[in-house]
Design a protein around this motif. Sequence first.
Motif, mmCIF file in Angstrom:
data_model
loop_
_atom_site.group_PDB
_atom_site.id
_atom_site.type_symbol
_atom_site.label_atom_id
_atom_site.label_comp_id
_atom_site.label_asym_id
_atom_site.label_seq_id
_atom_site.Cartn_x
_atom_site.Cartn_y
_atom_site.Cartn_z
ATOM 1 N N ILE A 161 0.706 -1.263 -0.011
ATOM 2 C CA ILE A 161 -0.031 0.009 0.018
ATOM 3 C C ILE A 161 0.756 1.399 0.017
ATOM 4 O O ILE A 161 0.515 2.175 -0.427
ATOM 5 N N ASN A 162 2.212 1.100 0.611
ATOM 6 C CA ASN A 162 3.011 2.339 0.518
ATOM 7 C C ASN A 162 3.880 2.601 -0.783
ATOM 8 O O ASN A 162 4.736 3.385 -0.747
ATOM 9 N N GLY A 163 3.875 1.322 -1.604
ATOM 10 C CA GLY A 163 4.526 1.474 -2.823
ATOM 11 C C GLY A 163 5.707 0.691 -2.591
ATOM 12 O O GLY A 163 6.711 0.803 -3.708
ATOM 13 N N ASN A 164 6.044 -0.135 -1.670
ATOM 14 C CA ASN A 164 7.394 -0.688 -1.298
ATOM 15 C C ASN A 164 7.152 -2.108 -2.079
ATOM 16 O O ASN A 164 6.163 -3.019 -1.907
ATOM 17 N N TYR A 165 8.228 -2.637 -2.716
ATOM 18 C CA TYR A 165 8.166 -3.894 -3.481
ATOM 19 C C TYR A 165 9.198 -4.626 -2.457
ATOM 20 O O TYR A 165 10.234 -4.153 -1.922
ATOM 21 N N ILE A 166 8.647 -5.721 -1.752
ATOM 22 C CA ILE A 166 9.261 -6.499 -0.719
ATOM 23 C C ILE A 166 9.461 -8.083 -1.344
ATOM 24 O O ILE A 166 8.566 -8.630 -1.884
ATOM 25 N N VAL A 167 10.684 -8.369 -1.088
ATOM 26 C CA VAL A 167 11.058 -9.844 -1.260
ATOM 27 C C VAL A 167 11.164 -10.382 0.171
ATOM 28 O O VAL A 167 12.070 -10.024 0.900
ATOM 29 N N GLU A 168 10.138 -11.639 0.424
ATOM 30 C CA GLU A 168 10.616 -12.078 1.878
ATOM 31 C C GLU A 168 11.679 -13.224 1.875
ATOM 32 O O GLU A 168 12.000 -13.908 0.949
ATOM 33 N N ASN A 169 12.242 -13.395 2.708
ATOM 34 C CA ASN A 169 13.299 -14.534 3.214
ATOM 35 C C ASN A 169 14.230 -14.717 2.130
ATOM 36 O O ASN A 169 14.227 -15.837 1.120
ATOM 37 N N VAL A 170 14.993 -13.763 1.794
ATOM 38 C CA VAL A 170 15.934 -13.820 0.758
ATOM 39 C C VAL A 170 16.615 -14.934 0.811
ATOM 40 O O VAL A 170 17.466 -15.336 1.832
ATOM 41 N N GLN A 171 16.956 -15.795 -0.418
ATOM 42 C CA GLN A 171 17.719 -16.749 -0.503
ATOM 43 C C GLN A 171 19.000 -16.815 -1.435
ATOM 44 O O GLN A 171 20.100 -17.525 -1.167
ATOM 45 N N ASP A 172 18.866 -16.141 -2.198
ATOM 46 C CA ASP A 172 19.878 -16.035 -3.390
ATOM 47 C C ASP A 172 20.221 -14.435 -3.639
ATOM 48 O O ASP A 172 19.349 -13.800 -3.196
ATOM 49 N N ASP A 173 20.988 -14.429 -4.626
ATOM 50 C CA ASP A 173 21.324 -12.982 -5.053
ATOM 51 C C ASP A 173 20.033 -12.591 -5.921
ATOM 52 O O ASP A 173 19.424 -13.425 -6.495
ATOM 53 N N LEU A 174 19.697 -11.173 -5.609
ATOM 54 C CA LEU A 174 18.455 -10.624 -6.258
ATOM 55 C C LEU A 174 18.764 -10.023 -7.634
ATOM 56 O O LEU A 174 19.661 -9.094 -7.700
ATOM 57 N N THR A 175 17.937 -10.380 -8.706
ATOM 58 C CA THR A 175 18.085 -9.690 -9.864
ATOM 59 C C THR A 175 16.567 -8.956 -10.305
ATOM 60 O O THR A 175 15.643 -10.027 -10.104
ATOM 61 N N PHE A 176 16.298 -8.004 -10.489
ATOM 62 C CA PHE A 176 15.060 -7.369 -10.952
ATOM 63 C C PHE A 176 15.302 -6.842 -12.326
ATOM 64 O O PHE A 176 16.022 -6.131 -12.788
ATOM 65 N N GLU A 177 13.827 -6.903 -12.958
ATOM 66 C CA GLU A 177 13.530 -6.476 -14.233
ATOM 67 C C GLU A 177 12.378 -5.024 -13.835
ATOM 68 O O GLU A 177 11.596 -5.646 -13.239
ATOM 69 N N ILE A 178 12.510 -4.197 -14.497
ATOM 70 C CA ILE A 178 11.518 -3.254 -14.279
ATOM 71 C C ILE A 178 11.048 -2.811 -15.906
ATOM 72 O O ILE A 178 11.581 -2.528 -16.762
#
Length: 170
Positions: free
Chosen positions: A56-73
């Motif tokens: 609701i606040n515009g935050n993108y959240i990834v829970e319980n990170v396990q690996d390197d994170l890569t994002f596409e927008i």
Amino acid sequence: VAFPTNPVGYTITADDEAVEGYQYSFKVNLLEGYTKSNVKVYLINENNRTLITPDINGNYIVENVQDDLTFEIWDVEINTYTVKFVNGIIIIKTQEVVHNELTTYTGGIPSKEYHEFIGFGLSETSDELVDFDTYKVTSDITLYTKFRHLEYSVKFISNGSELTDYTFNV
């Protein structure tokens, strides 16, 4: 954490680093002129692409990170606006213009009986004209035709002598 390296139309506000087993969050901040975008953010890992929706606040959240994170927008697009050119109550032309770009009128010369067309204004009541060389469009807008009364001069001459000189507007 890897984000696109050459973002166009947005910036990222993010946690400094992703820590395994914890939550990671970030925001996509749209720049001026990109506010109508329907942004899609994907988390990429191995063979999966997962769409992430903001809270609701515009935050993108990834829970319980396990690996390197890569994002596409995706789908960050520059706004376009409608420019309407109006003569009285009649729309004589419309244009779609990209944010912060110049507009120009390419239609026929508007007319009004006993008047001379002098340009377009930002309001029906103002005499200020739009300078198409400098006016940049940043929202939907209506531009109004502006006219000036035609001026006539009449001289009355009798037996070679000027009797009266009249100037009047029609």
